[in-house]
Design a protein around this motif. Structure first.
Motif, short mmCIF file in Angstrom:
data_model
loop_
_atom_site.label_atom_id
_atom_site.label_comp_id
_atom_site.label_asym_id
_atom_site.label_seq_id
_atom_site.Cartn_x
_atom_site.Cartn_y
_atom_site.Cartn_z
N SER A 101 0.83 -1.20 0.00
CA SER A 101 0.00 0.00 0.00
C SER A 101 0.87 1.26 0.00
N VAL A 102 0.19 2.38 -0.20
CA VAL A 102 0.85 3.69 -0.12
C VAL A 102 1.56 3.82 1.23
N MET A 103 0.82 3.58 2.31
CA MET A 103 1.38 3.71 3.66
C MET A 103 2.58 2.78 3.85
N GLU A 104 2.45 1.53 3.40
CA GLU A 104 3.54 0.56 3.58
C GLU A 104 4.80 0.97 2.83
N ASN A 105 4.61 1.49 1.61
CA ASN A 105 5.77 1.94 0.84
C ASN A 105 6.48 3.11 1.54
N VAL A 106 5.68 4.02 2.08
CA VAL A 106 6.28 5.19 2.74
C VAL A 106 6.98 4.77 4.04
N LEU A 107 6.42 3.77 4.71
CA LEU A 107 6.99 3.32 5.98
C LEU A 107 8.25 2.47 5.83
N LEU A 108 8.45 1.95 4.63
CA LEU A 108 9.54 0.99 4.43
C LEU A 108 10.90 1.42 4.99
N ALA A 124 4.61 9.43 8.39
CA ALA A 124 4.19 8.96 7.06
C ALA A 124 2.83 9.57 6.70
N GLY A 125 1.92 9.58 7.67
CA GLY A 125 0.59 10.15 7.43
C GLY A 125 0.67 11.63 7.07
N GLU A 126 1.52 12.37 7.78
CA GLU A 126 1.69 13.80 7.48
C GLU A 126 2.22 14.01 6.06
N LEU A 127 3.22 13.21 5.69
CA LEU A 127 3.81 13.36 4.36
C LEU A 127 2.78 13.03 3.27
#
Ligand SMILES: Nc1ncnc2c1ncn2[C@@H]1O[C@H](COP(=O)(O)OP(=O)(O)O)[C@@H](O)[C@H]1O
Ligand SMILES: [Mg+2]
Length: 224
Positions: A101-108, A124-127
């Motif tokens: 997901s979008v979130m998972e990719n950003v969190l990686l 991640a949510g803020e970005l």
């Protein structure tokens, strides 16, 4: 100085014992907060230069310093750690994990670094919100448009607050208008973070946004 190249040379070994010199004696210095565009023909050494700056690869000779510390002589492991803590990367073809997901990719990058989960999710949510993708956190990135994918990749690159963002033709796979929107966000976020940006582009319009331009011809950098 944030990033320095001192007489950096890069040769690649070719099959048959020949060598190809991709960079000849490159000297350059990039300060915190600077935005620098790098232009040059295909094969001139742009990606090689970015890979060296990121510590993905090592120079054949010469030194590369990040915040005054020589990184070119560090072990692979130490260089990788330095990269994760200091540098963010953006690519022409995004290099996202399509099924995540979008979130998972950003969190990686935060997962890999072992950063605390709640703080990472909040950042991640803020970005994601900042790049206009709020509400899309759980969507698989393979369902996104190119411009949306590059915005996710931008969030991922900025996740761990890098001092230096390296972008290799970040608009090369986007139409002009989408590319402009991505560059707007890229400059906005980099400026807010007081990070430095070094980006490769073939577009004069995109290069004109930088505070400084460098041109590379057959492995030789000319500044202005
Ligand atoms: N891993 C490699 N092995 C051998 N030659 C390479 C390698 N990577 C790049 N090169 C060569 O180095 C030169 C510069 O490549 P590159 O930095 O990718 O250029 P650019 O990004 O400007 O198109 C090219 O001639 C390319 O073929
Ligand atoms: Mg390239």
């Amino acid at each position: 100085m944030l990033l320095e190249f001192q007489r950096v040379r890069k040769e690649y070994a070719l099959p048959g014992g020949k060598t190809l010199t991709a960079l000849h004696t490159v000297d350059l210095a990039i300060r915190q907060g600077e935005t620098v565009a790098l232009t040059g023909r295909s094969g001139s050494g742009k990606s090689t230069l970015l890979h060296l700056a990121a510590g993905i690869d090592r120079p054949t000779s010469g030194s590369i310093l990040l915040r005054g510390r020589e990184v070119s002589s560090l072990s692979d492991r130490a260089r990788t750690r330095e990269r994760r803590n200091t540098v963010g990367l953006l690519y022409q073809f995004f290099h996202l994990l399509p099924h995540l997901s979008v979130m998972e990719n950003v969190l990686l990058p935060a997962w890999i670094a072992g950063d605390p989960a709640p703080a990472s999710r909040a950042r991640a949510g803020e970005l994601i919100e900042r790049v206009g993708l709020a509400g899309r956190e759980r969507q698989a990135v393979e369902q996104l448009s190119g411009g949306e994918m590059q915005r996710v990749a931008l969030c991922r690159a900025l996740m761990r607050k890098p001092l230096l963002l390296l972008a290799d033709e970040p608009t090369g796979n986007l139409d002009d208008e989408t590319g402009r929107a991505v560059m707007d966000l890229l400059f906005e976020l980099v400026t807010d973070a007081d990070a430095a940006l070094l980006y490769v582009t073939h577009s004069d319009e995109v290069a004109a946004r930088a505070s400084r331009r460098l041109a590379i011809h057959s492995g030789r950098v000319e500044g202005s």
